[in-house]
Motif scaffolding. Structure first.
Motif, PDB file in Angstrom:
ATOM      1  N   LYS A   1      45.701  13.065  38.798  1.00  9.29           N
ATOM      2  CA  LYS A   1      46.957  12.409  38.406  1.00  9.29           C
ATOM      3  C   LYS A   1      46.912  10.925  38.749  1.00  9.29           C
ATOM      4  CE  LYS A   1      51.896  12.107  39.352  1.00  9.29           C
ATOM      5  NZ  LYS A   1      53.033  12.578  40.189  1.00  9.29           N
TER       6      LYS A   1
ATOM      7  N   GLY B   1      46.936  10.305  34.895  1.00 11.12           N
ATOM      8  CA  GLY B   1      48.247   9.747  34.578  1.00 11.12           C
ATOM      9  C   GLY B   1      48.351   8.276  34.912  1.00 11.12           C
TER      10      GLY B   1
ATOM     11  N   GLU C   1      57.937  14.254  38.073  1.00  8.78           N
ATOM     12  CA  GLU C   1      57.676  15.663  38.273  1.00  8.78           C
ATOM     13  C   GLU C   1      58.979  16.443  38.116  1.00  8.78           C
ATOM     14  OE1 GLU C   1      54.784  16.683  38.426  1.00  8.78           O
ATOM     15  OE2 GLU C   1      53.496  15.236  39.432  1.00  8.78           O
TER      16      GLU C   1
ATOM     17  N   SER D   1      53.131  16.983  35.911  1.00 10.54           N
ATOM     18  CA  SER D   1      51.830  16.316  35.757  1.00 10.54           C
ATOM     19  C   SER D   1      50.709  17.322  35.506  1.00 10.54           C
ATOM     20  CB  SER D   1      51.514  15.476  37.001  1.00 10.54           C
ATOM     21  OG  SER D   1      51.479  16.291  38.164  1.00 10.54           O
TER      22      SER D   1
END
Length: 320
Positions: free
Chosen positions: A99, A125, A146, A157
């Motif tokens: 992430k 991400g 989230e 995620s």
């Protein structure tokens, strides 16, 4: 929390994740199509690595790729620096999932992968992260937040990472011309596999072949049906199917006729019964039964009577 509050939070979690997943489509770039082509034309496998929850997602993507014709293996990011790097071969493509793209394990692992000269794909991400800047291709899995109320537990995620992996698998599946027959080859077990490979002939092979002539009397018809335990018998003339007599036909005959001993099979049979080929998939027999609200179907092979398939056979095989 009361019941209403629980339901509200659950719905909010679902809406949060679904909205974020929708947003992934707008983040796709030509990197995605290049990654699909890179994997498709590769002579090696797909190595997928990650740490924490991303490692769990990596495992699932590996399973999906393997089951749809793209060889893949999982390599834990922490184990990689303790010997598992040896699993990477020269033609393999490596996908790293993170992430943040900035975890200590990733920062140690990425240079080692780069030393192997393998193509490195990042699913992250954070397109400004260390991982993203070192990767050959970047698949952006950014999410606004989230679903976790404190915005910490990986929820949205990890869902985004999984969806990105599924998108890769589906595109590769399409490019490979992966068919239901291929799917059956990789999924031979359970009811799913059986719907893809079990044939009618596999069932008739173990069933009796109840049959009577058109002039068989009622007693013979009842005996044949009872002995063969399929709830029906075919009526044959010159080895050709001309009718079927079921348990239901016998009950209707008893209800409609006080004197029935003089009746013959041809008097009580249903003409032009539904039939299916012995080579057809068993799931097609199920569709035929359901669409016509019947319990048995007669089976033919080369236009000759081959047996009976009963609904109970399909239940026993786990098709239903």
């Amino acid at each position: 929390m009361n019941s209403d509050e629980i339901l509200h939070l659950a719905k909010d979690t679902i809406f949060t994740q679904s909205n974020s997943i929708k947003g992934l489509a707008s983040l796709l770039t030509t990197d995605f199509s290049e990654v699909v082509q890179q994997i498709y034309f590769s002579k090696g496998r797909v190595i997928i690595t990650g740490i924490g929850k991303s490692a769990i997602i990596a495992n699932k993507i590996v399973a999906t790729l393997n089951s749809t014709g793209t060889p893949a293996i999982f390599m834990h990011a922490a184990d990689a620096i303790h010997g598992d790097l040896g699993s990477i071969l020269k033609d393999d493509v490596v996908i790293c999932i993170s992430k943040s793209g900035n975890t200590p394990e990733i920062k140690v692992l990425v240079p080692l992968i780069k030393n192997f000269k393998n193509k490195l794909i990042a699913i992250t991400g954070n397109v400004d992260s260390y991982l993203a800047k070192q990767a050959d291709f970047v698949l952006n899995s950014y999410v606004d937040k989230e679903a976790c109320p404190i915005n910490l537990a990986p929820t949205t995620s990890t869902t985004a990472q999984l969806v990105m992996g599924d998108a890769l698998a589906v595109c590769l599946l399409k490019m490979r011309g992966f068919s239901s027959q291929d799917f059956a080859k990789y999924h031979p077990g359970g009811s799913l596999g059986k719907t893809l490979y079990l044939k009618v002939s596999d069932i008739t092979l173990n069933n009796m072949k109840p049959q009577v002539t058109p002039d068989a009397d009622v007693k013979e018809v009842i005996v044949v049906i009872s002995q063969n335990m399929l709830g029906a018998t075919a009526v044959l003339e010159n080895d050709k199917i001309i009718g079927i007599i079921t348990d239901g036909d016998i009950r209707r005959m008893l209800t409609d006729n006080q004197d029935f001993m003089h009746l013959k099979a041809k008097d009580i049979m249903s003409s032009s019964p539904k039939t299916i080929s012995n080579s057809a998939l068993a799931v097609k027999a199920l569709e035929l039964l359901e669409n016509n609200s019947i319990s048995q179907v007669l089976v033919e092979e080369d236009n000759k009577y081959a047996g009976v398939v009963h609904l109970h056979n399909l239940i026993k095989e786990g098709i239903i």
